[in-house]
Design a protein around this motif. Structure first.
Motif, PDB file in Angstrom:
ATOM      1  N   VAL A  23       5.085  17.544   3.102  1.00 31.94           N
ATOM      2  CA  VAL A  23       4.057  17.823   2.107  1.00 31.94           C
ATOM      3  C   VAL A  23       4.438  19.103   1.362  1.00 31.94           C
ATOM      4  N   PRO A  24       4.731  19.011   0.071  1.00 34.65           N
ATOM      5  CA  PRO A  24       5.100  20.213  -0.684  1.00 34.65           C
ATOM      6  C   PRO A  24       3.914  21.177  -0.792  1.00 34.65           C
ATOM      7  N   PHE A  25       4.183  22.465  -0.685  1.00 35.03           N
ATOM      8  CA  PHE A  25       3.167  23.487  -0.851  1.00 35.03           C
ATOM      9  C   PHE A  25       3.221  24.011  -2.276  1.00 35.03           C
ATOM     10  N   ILE A  26       2.053  24.141  -2.925  1.00 33.70           N
ATOM     11  CA  ILE A  26       2.006  24.717  -4.257  1.00 33.70           C
ATOM     12  C   ILE A  26       1.016  25.878  -4.244  1.00 33.70           C
ATOM     13  N   PRO A  27       1.204  26.869  -5.102  1.00 31.40           N
ATOM     14  CA  PRO A  27       0.304  28.034  -5.131  1.00 31.40           C
ATOM     15  C   PRO A  27      -1.133  27.620  -5.414  1.00 31.40           C
ATOM     16  N   VAL A  42       0.871  -1.170   0.000  1.00 34.94           N
ATOM     17  CA  VAL A  42       0.000   0.000   0.000  1.00 34.94           C
ATOM     18  C   VAL A  42       0.907   1.219   0.000  1.00 34.94           C
ATOM     19  N   THR A  43       0.798   2.042  -1.040  1.00 40.07           N
ATOM     20  CA  THR A  43       1.689   3.184  -1.183  1.00 40.07           C
ATOM     21  C   THR A  43       0.902   4.491  -1.125  1.00 40.07           C
ATOM     22  N   VAL A  44       1.562   5.491  -0.572  1.00 39.82           N
ATOM     23  CA  VAL A  44       1.005   6.842  -0.485  1.00 39.82           C
ATOM     24  C   VAL A  44       2.004   7.776  -1.160  1.00 39.82           C
ATOM     25  N   GLY A  45       1.544   8.533  -2.131  1.00 39.48           N
ATOM     26  CA  GLY A  45       2.472   9.403  -2.842  1.00 39.48           C
ATOM     27  C   GLY A  45       1.766  10.585  -3.475  1.00 39.48           C
ATOM     28  N   ASN A  46       2.534  11.347  -4.257  1.00 39.16           N
ATOM     29  CA  ASN A  46       2.026  12.536  -4.956  1.00 39.16           C
ATOM     30  C   ASN A  46       1.341  13.515  -4.002  1.00 39.16           C
ATOM     31  N   LEU A  47       2.005  13.770  -2.873  1.00 37.19           N
ATOM     32  CA  LEU A  47       1.432  14.687  -1.891  1.00 37.19           C
ATOM     33  C   LEU A  47       1.630  16.137  -2.326  1.00 37.19           C
ATOM     34  N   ALA A  48       0.644  16.948  -2.038  1.00 44.00           N
ATOM     35  CA  ALA A  48       0.739  18.387  -2.282  1.00 44.00           C
ATOM     36  C   ALA A  48      -0.342  19.080  -1.457  1.00 44.00           C
ATOM     37  N   LEU A  49      -0.130  20.365  -1.169  1.00 46.13           N
ATOM     38  CA  LEU A  49      -1.070  21.120  -0.353  1.00 46.13           C
ATOM     39  C   LEU A  49      -1.251  22.510  -0.942  1.00 46.13           C
ATOM     40  N   PRO A  96       8.407  11.236  -5.413  1.00 46.39           N
ATOM     41  CA  PRO A  96       8.792  10.126  -4.539  1.00 46.39           C
ATOM     42  C   PRO A  96       7.634   9.694  -3.661  1.00 46.39           C
ATOM     43  N   MET A  97       7.653   8.412  -3.295  1.00 41.79           N
ATOM     44  CA  MET A  97       6.637   7.899  -2.388  1.00 41.79           C
ATOM     45  C   MET A  97       6.788   8.544  -1.016  1.00 41.79           C
ATOM     46  N   ALA A  98       5.665   8.839  -0.409  1.00 36.90           N
ATOM     47  CA  ALA A  98       5.698   9.394   0.945  1.00 36.90           C
ATOM     48  C   ALA A  98       5.748   8.283   1.984  1.00 36.90           C
ATOM     49  N   ALA A  99       5.093   7.165   1.697  1.00 39.85           N
ATOM     50  CA  ALA A  99       5.071   6.049   2.647  1.00 39.85           C
ATOM     51  C   ALA A  99       4.684   4.772   1.923  1.00 39.85           C
ATOM     52  N   THR A 100       5.178   3.669   2.425  1.00 43.00           N
ATOM     53  CA  THR A 100       4.844   2.355   1.881  1.00 43.00           C
ATOM     54  C   THR A 100       4.596   1.393   3.034  1.00 43.00           C
ATOM     55  N   PHE A 101       3.488   0.667   2.959  1.00 45.43           N
ATOM     56  CA  PHE A 101       3.164  -0.361   3.944  1.00 45.43           C
ATOM     57  C   PHE A 101       3.138  -1.712   3.215  1.00 45.43           C
TER      58      PHE A 101
END
Length: 454
Positions: A52-56, A9-16, A68-73
Motif C-alpha cells: 500500500v503506497p503511503f502519500i502525505p 472482481v478487482t482491487v486497485g488504486n490503493l493508498a494510505l 497497477p491492480m492490487a488483486a484480482t479474483f
C-alpha cells in the motif's frame, strides 16, 4: 458456440494517509519509516496481499493516474451460482481487507506487520456478468491512535464481465488428443493435435510450406533457437501441430532450442533454457507468433521456470527481440496455472495460483520490448493485449495432464487466434516433461525410436 461467463472482481488504486503526530502512538508504526501492506480476502478464495503506497496527509489521490491492480479474483458461473445460493444465515458477501504497517512476512512464525485497521466492502454480484459494477471508489477511515486521529485508506473495488472461451484437451498433448470447446455442460470438438518429432538432422530441408512439419523452416528457426546437437543429455525435436476440423493446420508449437542438462548436473538451467516457437499460418507459410522458454529452477522451489514473449513481425526481417508477457515459476510437483494477465503488474507470474486469484507483484512484465528503447503503448502494435489474456492448467510431474485453456473473448477474432493459445498451452505442458531431471525416464510417447533402442 458462445463463450463462458466469468466475472473479475478487482482491487486497485490503493493508498494510505496517516496523520502526522509529534509523537506517534506506540500502537502505530508510522509509514514514513516503515512500509505498509494489506491482506485481501474474498470468501472461498486464496488470501492475497499487496503493498500500500503511503502519500502525505495533505495530498489528494490522483484519480486520473493509472495504478497497477492490487488483486484480482476470477469467478466462474459455478462460483457465482454457489455464492448466490448461500444460506441467508451465512451473511452477505463482502471483500475483507486488513491494513498493516511494517514489512510483509513472518519472523519466527509470527507476522511481522502490525495491524492498523480493517475494511469490509459489501459485494452484490447480481448482474455483473453483463455490466460493470463499482462497489467502492474513494477513501475509508481506518484505525485510531491514542489521540483519536484516524488513517485514511483509498481503494477501488469493482466487478466487470470477463467472458472467456474455454477449451479442454481430451488427453495428454504428447498423445495427439482432440481439443473440445466447453460451454456449461456442452462440449464439442474444435481442434485435433498431432505430436511428432522434427527431423533435426536434415540440414538442407528449408521448405516453408504448411504441408510440411513446422520444423522444416531451418533458415529462420535457427535465428530463434540453437540446435545445440551434441552428445549428452538433451531432449529435442518435439513438435505439436493444431488442426481445425477440416484438417487444415491452424497453429503449431515447435521445440527450437533443445532442453539440455547443464554441465555436471541433471537439470535444464535458467542460464541455458530450452525454447519453443509458437507458430501461426500466414500466406502459405509458418510465421513465429511467440516464444516460450523453460528451465528447471534450483533450490527449495525446484519448479518449472518459464518466460513467454511475443515476437514482432518486422515485415520479413526476423528479430529475436520480443515483448515479455509472462515470466514466473510453476510447481513441478503440484502443477498450477500458466497465466497471461496484464491487468496486474506481475499478473503473468502467478503460475502457482489456482487460477481464481491473481496476486499482484513487483516483478511483472512490462508491455515493452526487451533489449530495446521506450516504445510506449501507442507505438508498439502488440500492446493491443490488455487485461486477462489466457490461462492454462498444468499438472505436476507424473500426473495425467489434460490442459484446460481459458482465453479472453477480446483476444479471439478467428480460429487461428484460439489455436495459437491452444498450441502455447500444449508447449507449456510438454515443458514440464522436457525439464524433468535427466535421471528420470520419460514416457514412451516422448522418446524417439533411437532413444528407446538406446
Amino acid at each position: 458456440m458462445d463463450p463462458c461467463p466469468f466475472v473479475r472482481v478487482t482491487v486497485g488504486n490503493l493508498a494510505l494517509k496517516i496523520p502526522v503526530a509529534s509523537k506517534p502512538a506506540r500502537s502505530v508504526v508510522h509509514p514514513s519509516s516503515s512500509p505498509c501492506f494489506c491482506k485481501i480476502k474474498l470468501k472461498n478464495f486464496p488470501l492475497q496481499s499487496a503493498v500500500v503506497p503511503f502519500i502525505p496527509p495533505e495530498s489528494h489521490f490522483p484519480d486520473s493516474q493509472v495504478h497497477p491492480m492490487a488483486a484480482t479474483f476470477t469467478l466462474s458461473k459455478s462460483d457465482l451460482d454457489r455464492l448466490a445460493g448461500k444460506s441467508i444465515f451465512a451473511g452477505k458477501l463482502s471483500l475483507k481487507i486488513s491494513i498493516y504497517t511494517g514489512r510483509r512476512g513472518t519472523t519466527c512464525g509470527v507476522n511481522s506487520g502490525r495491524l492498523l485497521g480493517r475494511v469490509s466492502v459489501p459485494l452484490d454480484l447480481t448482474g455483473t456478468v453483463a455490466k460493470t459494477t463499482v462497489f467502492h471508489n474513494g477513501w475509508i477511515t481506518v484505525g485510531k491512535d491514542a489521540k483519536g486521529s484516524s488513517a485514511q485508506f483509498h481503494l477501488n473495488v469493482k466487478a466487470e464481465p470477463d467472458p472467456r472461451f474455454v477449451f479442454q484437451f481430451d488427453g495428454e498433448p504428447e498423445c495427439s488428443p482432440q481439443v473440445f470447446q466447453i460451454q456449461g455442460n456442452i462440449s464439442q470438438p474444435v481442434f485435433t493435435c498431432k505430436f511428432s518429432f522434427r527431423n533435426t538432422g536434415d540440414r538442407n530441408h528449408r521448405s516453408r510450406s504448411l504441408q510440411s512439419e513446422p520444423g522444416g523452416s531451418r533458415s529462420w528457426l535457427s535465428s530463434f533457437g540453437s540446435e545445440r546437437e551434441r552428445p549428452g543429455k538433451e531432449r529435442k525435436g518435439w513438435s505439436i501441430t493444431v488442426h481445425d476440423l477440416s484438417g487444415s493446420p491452424v497453429a503449431a508449437a515447435s521445440m527450437v532450442t533443445p532442453f539440455v542438462a547443464s554441465p555436471g548436473s541433471d537439470r535444464v538451467s535458467c542460464s541455458n533454457p530450452g525454447s519453443w516457437l509458437i507458430l501461426r499460418p500466414s500466406d502459405g507459410t509458418w510465421k513465429p507468433w511467440g516464444r516460450l522458454e523453460a528451465w528447471r529452477e534450483r533450490g527449495g522451489s525446484d519448479g518449472l521456470g518459464y518466460r513467454f514473449e511475443l515476437i514482432p513481425d518486422t515485415n520479413g526481417g526476423m528479430s529475436a527481440a520480443g515483448i515479455v508477457l509472462a515470466e514466473s515459476t510453476l510447481s513441478s510437483n503440484k502443477g498450477g496455472k500458466f497465466v497471461i494477465d496484464l491487468s496486474c503488474r506481475g499478473a503473468g507470474s502467478n503460475g502457482g495460483s489456482n487460477g481464481r486469484a491473481t496476486p499482484g507483484s513487483a516483478t511483472s512484465p512490462a508491455c515493452s520490448p526487451r533489449s530495446s528503447g521506450d516504445y510506449g503503448y501507442g507505438l508498439w502494435p502488440y500492446c493491443m493485449y490488455r487485461g486477462f489474456v489466457m490461462s492454462a492448467s498444468v499438472e505436476g510431474e507424473g500426473r495425467c495432464s489434460k490442459p484446460t485453456v481459458e482465453v479472453s473473448v477480446p483476444h479471439v477474432n478467428c480460429t487461428e487466434d484460439a489455436a495459437a493459445f491452444v498450441a502455447l498451452a500444449a508447449a507449456v505442458d510438454l515443458s514440464v516433461d522436457a525439464c524433468r531431471l535427466f535421471s528420470q525416464r520419460l514416457r514412451k510417447e516422448l522418446c524417439q525410436q533411437l532413444d528407446l533402442l538406446g
